[in-house]
Design a protein around this motif. Sequence first.
Motif, PDB file in Angstrom:
ATOM      1  N   ASP A 291       0.817  -1.221   0.000  1.00 21.34           N
ATOM      2  CA  ASP A 291       0.000   0.000   0.000  1.00 21.34           C
ATOM      3  C   ASP A 291       0.853   1.275   0.000  1.00 21.34           C
ATOM      4  OD1 ASP A 291       1.031  -0.339   2.520  1.00 21.34           O
ATOM      5  OD2 ASP A 291      -0.811   0.218   3.593  1.00 21.34           O
ATOM      6  N   ALA A 292       2.121   1.123  -0.384  1.00 23.56           N
ATOM      7  CA  ALA A 292       3.018   2.288  -0.406  1.00 23.56           C
ATOM      8  C   ALA A 292       2.529   3.317  -1.420  1.00 23.56           C
ATOM      9  CB  ALA A 292       4.437   1.844  -0.752  1.00 23.56           C
ATOM     10  N   LYS A 293       2.751   4.590  -1.081  1.00 23.64           N
ATOM     11  CA  LYS A 293       2.319   5.687  -1.948  1.00 23.64           C
ATOM     12  C   LYS A 293       3.521   6.492  -2.412  1.00 23.64           C
ATOM     13  CE  LYS A 293      -2.120   6.090   0.424  1.00 23.64           C
ATOM     14  NZ  LYS A 293      -3.029   6.963   1.213  1.00 23.64           N
ATOM     15  N   ILE A 294       3.311   7.228  -3.475  1.00 23.49           N
ATOM     16  CA  ILE A 294       4.355   8.108  -3.974  1.00 23.49           C
ATOM     17  C   ILE A 294       4.096   9.517  -3.454  1.00 23.49           C
ATOM     18  CG2 ILE A 294       3.136   8.676  -6.129  1.00 23.49           C
ATOM     19  CD1 ILE A 294       5.930   8.571  -7.500  1.00 23.49           C
ATOM     20  N   ASN A 295       5.157  10.244  -3.182  1.00 17.86           N
ATOM     21  CA  ASN A 295       5.014  11.616  -2.677  1.00 17.86           C
ATOM     22  C   ASN A 295       4.838  12.589  -3.836  1.00 17.86           C
ATOM     23  OD1 ASN A 295       5.064  12.979  -0.035  1.00 17.86           O
ATOM     24  ND2 ASN A 295       6.735  14.173  -0.921  1.00 17.86           N
ATOM     25  N   THR A 296       4.270  13.750  -3.543  1.00 15.54           N
ATOM     26  CA  THR A 296       4.046  14.736  -4.598  1.00 15.54           C
ATOM     27  C   THR A 296       5.342  15.297  -5.172  1.00 15.54           C
ATOM     28  OG1 THR A 296       2.898  16.808  -5.134  1.00 15.54           O
ATOM     29  CG2 THR A 296       3.881  16.665  -2.960  1.00 15.54           C
TER      30      THR A 296
ATOM     31  N   ALA B  17      14.869  15.344  -3.137  1.00 15.25           N
ATOM     32  CA  ALA B  17      15.798  16.409  -3.527  1.00 15.25           C
ATOM     33  C   ALA B  17      15.075  17.698  -3.891  1.00 15.25           C
ATOM     34  CB  ALA B  17      16.681  15.948  -4.681  1.00 15.25           C
ATOM     35  N   TRP B  18      13.874  17.603  -4.481  1.00 17.17           N
ATOM     36  CA  TRP B  18      13.147  18.835  -4.789  1.00 17.17           C
ATOM     37  C   TRP B  18      12.624  19.503  -3.521  1.00 17.17           C
ATOM     38  CZ3 TRP B  18      13.861  21.805  -8.639  1.00 17.17           C
ATOM     39  CH2 TRP B  18      14.267  21.274  -9.870  1.00 17.17           C
ATOM     40  N   ALA B  19      12.325  18.705  -2.505  1.00 15.28           N
ATOM     41  CA  ALA B  19      11.971  19.292  -1.209  1.00 15.28           C
ATOM     42  C   ALA B  19      13.192  19.960  -0.585  1.00 15.28           C
ATOM     43  CB  ALA B  19      11.409  18.214  -0.282  1.00 15.28           C
TER      44      ALA B  19
ATOM     45  N   ASP C  36      12.212  14.947   6.663  1.00 19.06           N
ATOM     46  CA  ASP C  36      12.657  13.823   7.489  1.00 19.06           C
ATOM     47  C   ASP C  36      11.597  12.722   7.551  1.00 19.06           C
ATOM     48  OD1 ASP C  36      15.125  14.976   8.042  1.00 19.06           O
ATOM     49  OD2 ASP C  36      14.393  16.020   9.821  1.00 19.06           O
ATOM     50  N   GLU C  37      10.330  13.123   7.605  1.00 17.21           N
ATOM     51  CA  GLU C  37       9.252  12.135   7.625  1.00 17.21           C
ATOM     52  C   GLU C  37       9.161  11.393   6.291  1.00 17.21           C
ATOM     53  OE1 GLU C  37       5.796  14.363   8.744  1.00 17.21           O
ATOM     54  OE2 GLU C  37       6.246  14.258  10.897  1.00 17.21           O
ATOM     55  N   LEU C  38       9.365  12.122   5.187  1.00 17.22           N
ATOM     56  CA  LEU C  38       9.343  11.486   3.869  1.00 17.22           C
ATOM     57  C   LEU C  38      10.448  10.454   3.747  1.00 17.22           C
ATOM     58  CD1 LEU C  38       8.533  11.153   0.895  1.00 17.22           C
ATOM     59  CD2 LEU C  38       9.924  13.187   0.381  1.00 17.22           C
ATOM     60  N   LEU C  39      11.656  10.817   4.147  1.00 20.32           N
ATOM     61  CA  LEU C  39      12.781   9.887   4.053  1.00 20.32           C
ATOM     62  C   LEU C  39      12.575   8.677   4.967  1.00 20.32           C
ATOM     63  CD1 LEU C  39      15.717  12.458   3.858  1.00 20.32           C
ATOM     64  CD2 LEU C  39      14.821  11.040   2.002  1.00 20.32           C
ATOM     65  N   ALA C  40      12.002   8.911   6.144  1.00 16.43           N
ATOM     66  CA  ALA C  40      11.715   7.794   7.066  1.00 16.43           C
ATOM     67  C   ALA C  40      10.671   6.858   6.463  1.00 16.43           C
ATOM     68  CB  ALA C  40      11.238   8.344   8.411  1.00 16.43           C
ATOM     69  N   ASP C  41       9.677   7.429   5.788  1.00 12.42           N
ATOM     70  CA  ASP C  41       8.638   6.609   5.159  1.00 12.42           C
ATOM     71  C   ASP C  41       9.207   5.801   3.994  1.00 12.42           C
ATOM     72  OD1 ASP C  41       6.668   7.391   6.900  1.00 12.42           O
ATOM     73  OD2 ASP C  41       5.758   8.876   5.555  1.00 12.42           O
ATOM     74  N   ILE C  42      10.115   6.402   3.231  1.00  8.62           N
ATOM     75  CA  ILE C  42      10.749   5.671   2.123  1.00  8.62           C
ATOM     76  C   ILE C  42      11.574   4.515   2.675  1.00  8.62           C
ATOM     77  CG2 ILE C  42      12.455   5.813   0.273  1.00  8.62           C
ATOM     78  CD1 ILE C  42      11.529   8.731  -0.165  1.00  8.62           C
TER      79      ILE C  42
ATOM     80  N   TYR D 178       7.482   5.362  -1.818  1.00 12.49           N
ATOM     81  CA  TYR D 178       8.561   4.990  -2.726  1.00 12.49           C
ATOM     82  C   TYR D 178       8.919   6.183  -3.598  1.00 12.49           C
ATOM     83  CZ  TYR D 178       4.797   4.356  -6.175  1.00 12.49           C
ATOM     84  OH  TYR D 178       3.718   4.533  -7.009  1.00 12.49           O
ATOM     85  N   MET D 179      10.140   6.157  -4.082  1.00 11.38           N
ATOM     86  CA  MET D 179      10.645   7.244  -4.918  1.00 11.38           C
ATOM     87  C   MET D 179      10.405   6.950  -6.379  1.00 11.38           C
ATOM     88  SD  MET D 179      14.313   8.509  -3.428  1.00 11.38           S
ATOM     89  CE  MET D 179      14.479   9.686  -4.792  1.00 11.38           C
ATOM     90  N   LYS D 180      10.020   7.980  -7.090  1.00 13.14           N
ATOM     91  CA  LYS D 180       9.919   7.915  -8.545  1.00 13.14           C
ATOM     92  C   LYS D 180      10.317   9.285  -9.046  1.00 13.14           C
ATOM     93  CE  LYS D 180       6.807   6.211 -12.139  1.00 13.14           C
ATOM     94  NZ  LYS D 180       5.421   5.743 -12.421  1.00 13.14           N
ATOM     95  N   VAL D 181      11.430   9.372  -9.741  1.00 13.58           N
ATOM     96  CA  VAL D 181      11.990  10.664 -10.124  1.00 13.58           C
ATOM     97  C   VAL D 181      11.742  10.928 -11.599  1.00 13.58           C
ATOM     98  CG1 VAL D 181      14.093  12.046 -10.278  1.00 13.58           C
ATOM     99  CG2 VAL D 181      13.737  10.527  -8.327  1.00 13.58           C
ATOM    100  N   TYR D 182      11.140  12.063 -11.886  1.00 10.07           N
ATOM    101  CA  TYR D 182      10.931  12.492 -13.263  1.00 10.07           C
ATOM    102  C   TYR D 182      11.938  13.586 -13.596  1.00 10.07           C
ATOM    103  CZ  TYR D 182       6.410  10.118 -13.024  1.00 10.07           C
ATOM    104  OH  TYR D 182       5.427   9.172 -12.892  1.00 10.07           O
TER     105      TYR D 182
END
Length: 200
Positions: free
Chosen positions: A104-109, A113-115, A165-171, A177-181
């Motif tokens: 059920d992992a989600k991708i961040n907006t 690195a952009w954050a 920090d919360e995003l990196l902990a969740d990853i 999960y990370m998906k880089v465009y």
Amino acid sequence: MISEIANRIFNQVITDYHKFDDIDHPVENPYDAESLEHLFYVKNWIDTAQWHMEDVVRNPQIDPVEGLSWKRRIDAQNQVRTDMVEFIDGYFLNLYQGISALPDAKINTESPAWAIDRLSILALKIYHMQEEAERESASVEHRAQCQTKLNVLLSQREDLSTSIDELLADIEAGKKYMKVYKQMKMYNDPSLNPVLYNKA
């Protein structure tokens, strides 16, 4: 925490830059070339130099030819900035490549690195807004207004730091999960900008 490291290095860079206050001063990065700290130092130096380029080009008395030269330099610098953000994302992709995302992992907006890019710009806003809040030649009203804005920026940095920090902990935990465009900027590419390829 990554945000603590980033904020510390961004402040260090801005202080180092203003010892010379010279857009063309060579970067003297004190960190190991393979480290995340090194990347953060380069990233914020790029941003700091571009910040001051933007100041220069907005001089209403600037010669138009010189202004155009600065605009083109800013465009080139912005491409370097984008490339650096994507390079930092590559660091995180490599760091977390062994992590299996939960079903059920989600991708961040936005990517980490952009954050962090926004955190770098915030460091510059805070530095220069504090200068204005303390500028003795400015009116009391101006300083008070800038202090109010500075307080908002400081609060924003705290919230953004927590979110990173919360995003990196969740990853790391597989919850996201990370998906880089790639940004795929078109204006600098002679094969994609119609003004440029039609001239050819």
